[in-house]
Design a protein around this motif. Structure first.
Motif, mmCIF file in Angstrom:
data_model
loop_
_atom_site.group_PDB
_atom_site.id
_atom_site.type_symbol
_atom_site.label_atom_id
_atom_site.label_comp_id
_atom_site.label_asym_id
_atom_site.label_seq_id
_atom_site.Cartn_x
_atom_site.Cartn_y
_atom_site.Cartn_z
ATOM 1 N N SER A 153 0.964 -1.006 -0.061
ATOM 2 C CA SER A 153 0.070 0.036 -0.009
ATOM 3 C C SER A 153 0.929 1.182 -0.073
ATOM 4 O O SER A 153 0.553 2.333 -0.306
ATOM 5 C CB SER A 153 -1.171 -0.117 1.133
ATOM 6 O OG SER A 153 -0.250 -0.041 2.364
ATOM 7 N N GLU A 154 2.052 1.289 0.374
ATOM 8 C CA GLU A 154 2.781 2.345 0.853
ATOM 9 C C GLU A 154 4.302 2.024 0.105
ATOM 10 O O GLU A 154 4.892 0.972 0.378
ATOM 11 C CB GLU A 154 3.139 2.929 1.781
ATOM 12 C CG GLU A 154 3.894 4.089 2.077
ATOM 13 C CD GLU A 154 3.873 4.693 3.525
ATOM 14 O OE1 GLU A 154 4.494 5.474 3.733
ATOM 15 O OE2 GLU A 154 2.683 4.362 4.241
ATOM 16 N N ALA A 155 5.024 2.963 -0.988
ATOM 17 C CA ALA A 155 6.399 2.507 -1.037
ATOM 18 C C ALA A 155 7.513 2.390 -0.129
ATOM 19 O O ALA A 155 7.193 3.031 0.701
ATOM 20 C CB ALA A 155 6.693 3.520 -2.220
ATOM 21 N N GLY A 156 8.109 1.464 -0.307
ATOM 22 C CA GLY A 156 9.172 1.037 0.591
ATOM 23 C C GLY A 156 8.988 0.279 1.619
ATOM 24 O O GLY A 156 10.018 -0.114 2.423
ATOM 25 N N LEU A 157 7.660 -0.130 1.996
ATOM 26 C CA LEU A 157 7.085 -1.281 2.955
ATOM 27 C C LEU A 157 6.921 -2.566 2.187
ATOM 28 O O LEU A 157 6.897 -2.660 0.942
ATOM 29 C CB LEU A 157 6.096 -0.543 3.483
ATOM 30 C CG LEU A 157 5.807 0.679 4.171
ATOM 31 C CD1 LEU A 157 4.523 0.968 4.514
ATOM 32 C CD2 LEU A 157 7.031 0.721 5.436
ATOM 33 N N MET A 158 7.145 -3.410 3.054
ATOM 34 C CA MET A 158 6.766 -4.748 2.482
ATOM 35 C C MET A 158 5.233 -5.063 2.411
ATOM 36 O O MET A 158 4.748 -5.941 1.800
ATOM 37 C CB MET A 158 7.430 -5.928 3.500
ATOM 38 C CG MET A 158 9.028 -5.914 2.976
ATOM 39 S SD MET A 158 9.326 -6.607 1.575
ATOM 40 C CE MET A 158 11.230 -6.734 1.577
ATOM 41 N N GLY A 159 4.459 -4.539 3.346
ATOM 42 C CA GLY A 159 3.022 -4.832 3.282
ATOM 43 C C GLY A 159 2.419 -3.725 4.079
ATOM 44 O O GLY A 159 2.973 -2.774 4.458
ATOM 45 N N ILE A 227 -4.931 -4.030 -11.538
ATOM 46 C CA ILE A 227 -4.066 -3.456 -12.046
ATOM 47 C C ILE A 227 -4.689 -2.206 -13.126
ATOM 48 O O ILE A 227 -5.588 -2.669 -13.794
ATOM 49 C CB ILE A 227 -3.136 -4.531 -13.154
ATOM 50 C CG1 ILE A 227 -2.394 -5.544 -12.022
ATOM 51 C CG2 ILE A 227 -2.355 -3.769 -14.099
ATOM 52 C CD1 ILE A 227 -1.854 -6.637 -12.849
ATOM 53 N N SER A 228 -4.190 -1.001 -13.131
ATOM 54 C CA SER A 228 -4.784 0.059 -13.743
ATOM 55 C C SER A 228 -3.246 0.966 -14.083
ATOM 56 O O SER A 228 -2.363 0.744 -13.590
ATOM 57 C CB SER A 228 -5.549 0.818 -12.573
ATOM 58 O OG SER A 228 -5.072 1.205 -11.590
ATOM 59 N N SER A 229 -3.724 2.083 -14.533
ATOM 60 C CA SER A 229 -2.786 3.115 -15.131
ATOM 61 C C SER A 229 -2.609 3.948 -13.863
ATOM 62 O O SER A 229 -2.900 5.237 -13.857
ATOM 63 C CB SER A 229 -3.203 3.807 -16.244
ATOM 64 O OG SER A 229 -2.169 4.463 -16.849
ATOM 65 N N LYS A 230 -1.571 3.537 -13.007
ATOM 66 C CA LYS A 230 -1.098 4.113 -12.077
ATOM 67 C C LYS A 230 0.096 3.833 -11.381
ATOM 68 O O LYS A 230 0.432 2.846 -11.535
ATOM 69 C CB LYS A 230 -2.383 4.240 -10.680
ATOM 70 C CG LYS A 230 -2.405 3.052 -9.867
ATOM 71 C CD LYS A 230 -3.469 3.244 -8.597
ATOM 72 C CE LYS A 230 -3.256 2.130 -7.787
ATOM 73 N NZ LYS A 230 -3.947 2.266 -6.633
ATOM 74 N N GLN A 231 0.801 4.898 -10.609
ATOM 75 C CA GLN A 231 2.051 4.621 -10.097
ATOM 76 C C GLN A 231 1.742 3.547 -8.708
ATOM 77 O O GLN A 231 1.324 4.089 -7.946
ATOM 78 C CB GLN A 231 2.965 5.657 -9.785
ATOM 79 C CG GLN A 231 3.537 6.582 -11.056
ATOM 80 C CD GLN A 231 4.410 5.391 -11.885
ATOM 81 O OE1 GLN A 231 4.039 5.286 -12.790
ATOM 82 N NE2 GLN A 231 5.445 5.132 -11.068
ATOM 83 N N GLN A 232 2.209 2.181 -8.964
ATOM 84 C CA GLN A 232 1.929 1.153 -7.846
ATOM 85 C C GLN A 232 3.046 0.901 -7.328
ATOM 86 O O GLN A 232 4.282 0.670 -7.549
ATOM 87 C CB GLN A 232 1.420 -0.080 -8.474
ATOM 88 C CG GLN A 232 0.863 -1.170 -7.609
ATOM 89 C CD GLN A 232 0.153 -0.608 -6.550
ATOM 90 O OE1 GLN A 232 -0.900 -0.265 -6.689
ATOM 91 N NE2 GLN A 232 0.409 -1.132 -5.164
ATOM 92 N N PRO A 233 2.973 1.213 -5.693
ATOM 93 C CA PRO A 233 4.178 0.764 -5.130
ATOM 94 C C PRO A 233 4.694 -0.678 -5.086
ATOM 95 O O PRO A 233 3.838 -1.344 -5.355
ATOM 96 C CB PRO A 233 3.880 0.932 -3.534
ATOM 97 C CG PRO A 233 2.700 2.199 -3.602
ATOM 98 C CD PRO A 233 2.109 1.827 -4.832
#
Length: 457
Positions: A153-159, A227-233
């Motif tokens: 859900s957040e960049a840099g995290l595992m979950g 899956i959509s057109s967005k920047q996904q972590p």
């Protein structure tokens, strides 16, 4: 054999006839026949018609002279009188997301695919519009172990986040397990009840494990990424141990990862745009540098000044001591603030001891500062000896706090999975400081400003 709750025991009478046995494309196939009623009291009779309860089990281990524990097992009711093509359909429909291609085109990545590499990890992917699916290719060095990706859900995290773990089965195939990484903590991912991997193939080429799998863009599973057109972590990880010695089960236990992504990565799976940021790693390094310097260098220097250099520095000993300890306190607050910034699961999960140790050090540093101020206010040049409270309490509380800070610095190296060099450097600094204390104790001795002779401790 006959099962009695433990390992199956050999039957004295073998009531079957082997027809064939072969191994092709990594699959072992065995055909045999037996009478519906063998006349052996140890054998269960098979009904000529109607449902028969059947247990099955598979094992990927070979142990000469014994039957190893199974890796996967199951049970169902079968009517052997009904031909395979006449068997009734399952009572319930297949789960959402199960529709889609059951095979993967070997040329799927020839055009329109995207690539991403990070250290030993490599990823290729392509969206297949005709089937509303996406194909991933994961790659890592060596045939053993596992490779996984997750979409937290957040960049840099595992979950928390949708994850997929791939490995080579000892039976000759390849496994991709659809799982969910836990909320914030770095614990083992849990197996999804609904497995949404549509097709899998793999190989070991040029010394690398390569596993390809597909899934629907929208699986219908509440825990899966849409899956959509967005920047996904995005995060990746590699483990050195193959799950359960190459189990073919998607539920096999997966060991701790070794290498993993350290940057904050986001990927747009439809456009292929990848964004990387080193902010979190920079904050982690700054946290470690600040607190290692504070507790392995500045704090012990302040203590040495207060103990051995009162006479040599005159009134300046106190100013130097206080100045250095204020610096330690500020560095501790700054380091703790950085930890709060890059850590979401604060006091449980992975590295729990280091996190709690850091909080204890912060609180104890504040208490020690208060003790030092009270000791200064109560000091008198005419006192015959050093009082236990607050002076000696301040000394011994400070020594215990320094040891806790030093231990927590080592725990921080463990949490960061630091290299041997950092352990050596930290240990060398502490060794030099210990040697300095020993020499100062012998050559100078402890100095206490009392009206009578100084006390040893």
């Amino acid at each position: 054999r006959r099962v009695h709750g433990g390992p199956p025991a050999d039957d004295p009478t073998q009531s079957l006839t082997l027809i064939s046995m072969s191994s092709a494309a990594g699959v072992l196939t065995t055909s045999f026949s037996r009478l519906l009623s063998t006349g052996d009291s140890r054998d269960n009779a098979i009904a000529a018609s109607g449902p028969v309860s059947v247990l099955w089990a598979v094992s990927t281990s070979i142990t000469p002279g014994s039957l190893p524990q199974h890796d996967a097992r199951g049970a169902r009711s079968i009517d052997f009188s009904i031909a395979l093509d006449e068997c009734s359909a399952p009572a319930s429909p297949p789960p959402p997301g199960a529709a889609g291609p059951s095979t993967i085109d070997s040329h799927v990545f020839d055009a329109g695919a995207f690539e991403f590499t990070d250290g030993d990890f490599a990823l290729r992917w392509k969206v297949v519009s005709a089937t509303s699916s996406i194909v991933f290719e994961l790659s890592k060095p060596g045939a053993a172990g596992w490779v996984g990706i997750a979409f937290p859900s957040e960049a840099g995290l595992m979950g928390p986040g949708d994850s997929y773990i791939a490995w080579a089965s000892a039976a000759g195939g390849y496994v991709v397990s659809d799982r969910t990484n836990p909320d914030g903590a770095h614990g083992a991912p849990t197996v999804d009840a609904q497995q949404d991997v549509l097709a899998v193939r793999g190989s070991v080429a040029n010394g690398r494990l390569v596993v390809v799998f597909s899934r629907a863009l929208t699986t219908g599973d509440a825990g899966d990424l849409v899956i959509s057109s967005k920047q996904q972590p995005f995060v990746w990880a590699i483990g050195s141990s193959t799950p359960e010695l190459g189990s073919a089960s998607v539920s096999a236990s997966v060991g701790q990862h070794g290498a993993h992504s350290t940057r904050e990565i986001t990927i747009n799976l439809l456009t292929g745009h990848v964004s990387r940021s080193n902010l979190r790693e920079t904050l982690v390094r700054a946290h470690g540098f600040l607190l290692a310097i504070a507790w392995a260098f500045v704090c012990p220097i302040a203590m040495i000044v207060a103990r051995y250099f009162k006479n040599a520095l005159g009134v300046w000993w106190f100013r130097v001591h206080v100045g250095l300890q204020v610096l330690v306190f500020l560095m501790t607050i700054a380091g703790f603030g950085l930890a709060v910034k890059f850590t979401v699961v604060h006091f449980h999960g992975e590295n729990k001891a280091h996190k709690i140790g850091g909080l204890v050090v912060l609180i104890a540093t504040l208490l020690q500062s208060i003790l030092g101020h009270v000791a200064d206010r109560m000091w008198s040049p005419d006192r015959p000896k050093t009082p236990v409270v607050p002076d000696k309490l301040h000394w011994w509380f400070g020594r215990a706090l320094f040891l806790l800070g030093a231990v927590n610095a080592f725990l921080g190296l463990v949490a960061f999975k630091s290299g041997v060099l950092n352990y050596v450097l930290l240990g060398l600094v502490l060794f030099v400081l210990t040697l300095t204390v020993v020499v100062a104790q012998i050559r100078l001795g402890a100095v206490h400003h009392n009206a009578i002779a100084p006390e040893p401790f």
